[in-house]
Design a protein around this motif. Structure first.
Motif, mmCIF file in Angstrom:
data_model
loop_
_atom_site.group_PDB
_atom_site.id
_atom_site.type_symbol
_atom_site.label_atom_id
_atom_site.label_comp_id
_atom_site.label_asym_id
_atom_site.label_seq_id
_atom_site.Cartn_x
_atom_site.Cartn_y
_atom_site.Cartn_z
ATOM 1 N N ILE A 82 0.912 -1.202 0.079
ATOM 2 C CA ILE A 82 -0.222 -0.008 0.171
ATOM 3 C C ILE A 82 0.861 1.178 -0.002
ATOM 4 C CG2 ILE A 82 -1.716 1.232 1.221
ATOM 5 C CD1 ILE A 82 -2.747 -1.389 2.449
ATOM 6 N N SER A 83 0.645 2.175 -0.962
ATOM 7 C CA SER A 83 1.475 3.344 -0.968
ATOM 8 C C SER A 83 0.595 4.484 -1.680
ATOM 9 C CB SER A 83 2.702 3.195 -1.766
ATOM 10 O OG SER A 83 3.303 4.301 -1.817
ATOM 11 N N PRO A 84 0.155 5.344 -0.953
ATOM 12 C CA PRO A 84 -0.414 6.587 -1.639
ATOM 13 C C PRO A 84 0.376 7.587 -2.387
ATOM 14 C CG PRO A 84 -0.658 6.774 0.811
ATOM 15 C CD PRO A 84 0.249 5.816 0.426
ATOM 16 N N LYS A 85 -0.039 8.177 -3.628
ATOM 17 C CA LYS A 85 0.693 8.780 -4.604
ATOM 18 C C LYS A 85 1.611 10.031 -3.920
ATOM 19 C CE LYS A 85 -0.196 10.942 -9.005
ATOM 20 N NZ LYS A 85 -1.089 11.142 -10.075
ATOM 21 N N GLY A 86 2.756 9.970 -4.329
ATOM 22 C CA GLY A 86 3.696 11.054 -4.325
ATOM 23 C C GLY A 86 4.520 11.114 -2.949
ATOM 24 N N VAL A 87 4.349 10.079 -2.097
ATOM 25 C CA VAL A 87 5.003 10.147 -0.982
ATOM 26 C C VAL A 87 6.290 9.330 -0.506
ATOM 27 C CG1 VAL A 87 3.003 11.151 0.197
ATOM 28 C CG2 VAL A 87 3.314 8.843 0.158
ATOM 29 N N ASN A 88 6.112 8.386 -1.437
ATOM 30 C CA ASN A 88 7.309 7.297 -0.814
ATOM 31 C C ASN A 88 8.146 6.991 -2.122
ATOM 32 O OD1 ASN A 88 5.838 6.562 1.366
ATOM 33 N ND2 ASN A 88 4.438 5.110 0.475
ATOM 34 N N ILE A 89 9.082 5.950 -2.106
ATOM 35 C CA ILE A 89 9.828 5.684 -3.102
ATOM 36 C C ILE A 89 9.616 4.429 -3.584
ATOM 37 C CG2 ILE A 89 12.112 4.994 -3.849
ATOM 38 C CD1 ILE A 89 13.424 7.179 -1.911
ATOM 39 N N LEU A 90 8.876 4.288 -4.666
ATOM 40 C CA LEU A 90 8.616 3.045 -5.457
ATOM 41 C C LEU A 90 9.777 2.980 -6.886
ATOM 42 C CD1 LEU A 90 4.872 3.909 -5.479
ATOM 43 C CD2 LEU A 90 6.187 2.288 -3.800
ATOM 44 N N ALA A 91 10.526 1.971 -6.742
ATOM 45 C CA ALA A 91 11.578 1.874 -7.958
ATOM 46 C C ALA A 91 11.962 0.428 -8.203
ATOM 47 C CB ALA A 91 12.497 2.904 -7.428
ATOM 48 N N SER A 92 12.604 0.465 -9.333
ATOM 49 C CA SER A 92 13.193 -0.829 -9.820
ATOM 50 C C SER A 92 14.204 -0.518 -10.616
ATOM 51 C CB SER A 92 12.141 -1.730 -10.526
ATOM 52 O OG SER A 92 11.030 -2.022 -9.653
ATOM 53 N N ILE A 93 15.308 -1.384 -10.515
ATOM 54 C CA ILE A 93 16.542 -1.295 -11.139
ATOM 55 C C ILE A 93 16.898 -2.335 -11.839
ATOM 56 C CG2 ILE A 93 18.965 -0.870 -10.867
ATOM 57 C CD1 ILE A 93 18.302 0.793 -8.396
#
Length: 268
Positions: free
Chosen positions: A71-82
């Motif tokens: 769960i992650s609201p928009k624009g507040v966390n780091i959501l990334a893949s490398i």
């Protein structure tokens, strides 16, 4: 003059002042994605270069370990893949979850001074609550790995008070420090940490990474229980071995190795 930047992880801002030669030099940015890992896998299969970074401000189908929802609201966390393309065998892939976890914990420490703990196999904790997680996926043949997707989620400026289902389970840098943190700065530090730690793996120095993981290990020296599809086993947690497995010691001196499963503290 520029007084401030928007709180978005825009590629032009991520690259500004970034001190890496590989990580984040190619960036794919989206406001909303089902999952950064899903897009990363498609890009990797199409030949995207190593070090490519996929960022989203929001994931509508974010995944954690064992298919759990992230769960992650928009624009507040780091959501990334490398996307990584190491020259390794498939059995070495678990080392990359360790790479990701150590890099996240060290990056949080550099930005905030907080000491995160690592709960095997892929969780980053603050105050015994989940602040981040790693999800590794890969494409491989029998004798070689084609690519690894290192998926990373970090709760940064997430106010969890509106999510009672996460109470007692998750936290964020905002909730731990009482102040908003720069997602941009944290992401840049993280990319630099991943690049440095990735170099250790390519130089066959996983043991150095393992030692740092053990220093941050949640439950070290305590009686723990590992639950997996093979059943449950308990023992005193002695850390991780060079294959990325946990070492458990029984009271009779017997040593057991746990290769997979979920870990919890257990009264001795």
């Amino acid at each position: 003059r520029i007084v401030s930047y928007p709180d978005k992880l825009l590629p032009i801002l991520v690259k500004k002042g970034l001190r890496t030669s590989l990580m984040g030099r190619h960036i794919y940015y989206q406001q909303t994605l089902d999952s950064t890992n899903s897009l990363a896998k498609s890009l990797a299969e199409e030949g995207a270069p190593e070090g490519s970074l996929i960022i989203a401000e929001e994931q509508v189908s974010g995944r954690g370990r064992c298919g759990r929802q992230w769960i992650s609201p928009k624009g507040v966390n780091i959501l990334a893949s490398i996307i990584l393309r190491p020259n390794i065998l498939p059995h070495q892939v678990p080392q990359f979850a360790i790479l990701g976890a150590v890099s996240v914990a060290e990056s949080i420490g550099k930005l905030t001074g907080l000491k995160a703990e690592l709960r095997w196999p892929n969780e980053i904790l603050l105050s015994n609550k989940r602040v981040g997680g790693i999800l590794t996926e890969f494409g491989a043949e029998l004798d070689r790995v084609d690519f690894i997707i290192l998926g990373i989620g970090i709760n940064v400026n997430f106010d969890l008070s509106g999510f009672p289902e996460l109470a007692g389970e998750a936290t964020s840098l905002l909730m731990e420090t009482g102040a908003k943190a720069s997602r941009l700065k944290l992401l840049q530090i993280l990319l630099e940490q991943i690049e440095a730690n990735y170099r250790l793996l390519t130089e066959s120095k996983f043991h150095q990474l393992r030692e740092r993981w053990n220093d941050l290990c949640w439950g070290m020296g305590k009686w723990v229980q590992i639950a997996s599809v093979e059943g449950k086993q308990g023992g005193i947690l002695k850390g991780m071995d060079n294959s990325g497995c946990l070492i458990l010691a029984k009271v009779n001196g017997e040593r057991r190795i746990a290769m997979s499963g979920g870990i919890s503290l257990k009264a001795g």
